[in-house]
Design a protein around this motif. Sequence first.
Motif, PDB file in Angstrom:
ATOM      1  N   THR A  36     -18.623 -19.148  69.169  1.00  0.00           N
ATOM      2  CA  THR A  36     -18.936 -20.089  68.093  1.00  0.00           C
ATOM      3  C   THR A  36     -18.916 -21.542  68.558  1.00  0.00           C
ATOM      4  OG1 THR A  36     -16.635 -20.081  67.331  1.00  0.00           O
ATOM      5  CG2 THR A  36     -18.163 -18.540  66.260  1.00  0.00           C
ATOM      6  N   ARG A  52     -28.001 -16.278  57.795  1.00  0.00           N
ATOM      7  CA  ARG A  52     -26.618 -16.532  57.371  1.00  0.00           C
ATOM      8  C   ARG A  52     -25.982 -17.556  58.287  1.00  0.00           C
ATOM      9  NH1 ARG A  52     -23.653 -10.820  58.829  1.00  0.00           N
ATOM     10  NH2 ARG A  52     -25.005 -10.275  60.551  1.00  0.00           N
ATOM     11  N   HIS A  55     -21.539 -18.868  62.312  1.00  0.00           N
ATOM     12  CA  HIS A  55     -20.164 -18.426  62.580  1.00  0.00           C
ATOM     13  C   HIS A  55     -19.901 -17.074  61.910  1.00  0.00           C
ATOM     14  CE1 HIS A  55     -18.247 -22.366  64.129  1.00  0.00           C
ATOM     15  NE2 HIS A  55     -19.545 -22.384  64.352  1.00  0.00           N
ATOM     16  N   GLU A  56     -20.504 -16.847  60.757  1.00  0.00           N
ATOM     17  CA  GLU A  56     -20.380 -15.550  60.082  1.00  0.00           C
ATOM     18  C   GLU A  56     -21.074 -14.457  60.897  1.00  0.00           C
ATOM     19  OE1 GLU A  56     -22.532 -13.701  56.250  1.00  0.00           O
ATOM     20  OE2 GLU A  56     -21.285 -15.463  55.797  1.00  0.00           O
ATOM     21  N   ARG A  59     -18.855 -13.522  63.918  1.00  0.00           N
ATOM     22  CA  ARG A  59     -17.728 -12.646  63.563  1.00  0.00           C
ATOM     23  C   ARG A  59     -18.205 -11.211  63.346  1.00  0.00           C
ATOM     24  NH1 ARG A  59     -16.304 -17.247  60.840  1.00  0.00           N
ATOM     25  NH2 ARG A  59     -17.246 -16.560  58.887  1.00  0.00           N
ATOM     26  N   ALA A  60     -19.324 -11.042  62.629  1.00  0.00           N
ATOM     27  CA  ALA A  60     -19.847  -9.703  62.352  1.00  0.00           C
ATOM     28  C   ALA A  60     -20.304  -9.022  63.636  1.00  0.00           C
ATOM     29  CB  ALA A  60     -20.999  -9.789  61.355  1.00  0.00           C
TER      30      ALA A  60
END
Length: 129
Positions: A36, A52, A55-56, A59-60
């Motif tokens: 990130t 999206r 950063h999301e 993580r996913a």
Amino acid sequence: MTDESDIRDLLDEGSIRRALSRYWRGVDRLDLDLMTSAFHSDAIDHHAGNDRPAHEFARAALARMPEVAPGGTQHRVANISIELDGNTAWSEAYFHAVHNAGDRLNELFGRYVDRFERRNGQWKIAERW
């Protein structure tokens, strides 16, 4: 003869290349902070039909790695082009990723197109396709 703007361009391109490298190294090492660190906090990722926050997405993606690549991943990156325009830059990079799924190797090929922005002296990805 080289002038100061040529040197500034080389320094900026180096900063952008290092940001790209942090992303791929972060993926391969399952290091969310490293991954990130390539993105501004409000960056958007347009990845595989999903739009999206970057950063999301990171993580996913890392949460899925133990399932899709329990033996690890390797990214090879080539043909990086960078176009500077003030505090904005566009980069394009082709990748070859190998995901070790244990009983097989899955290969992925693709291209990232990134819009970088320099904010507070730092080049990071603002938007990725």
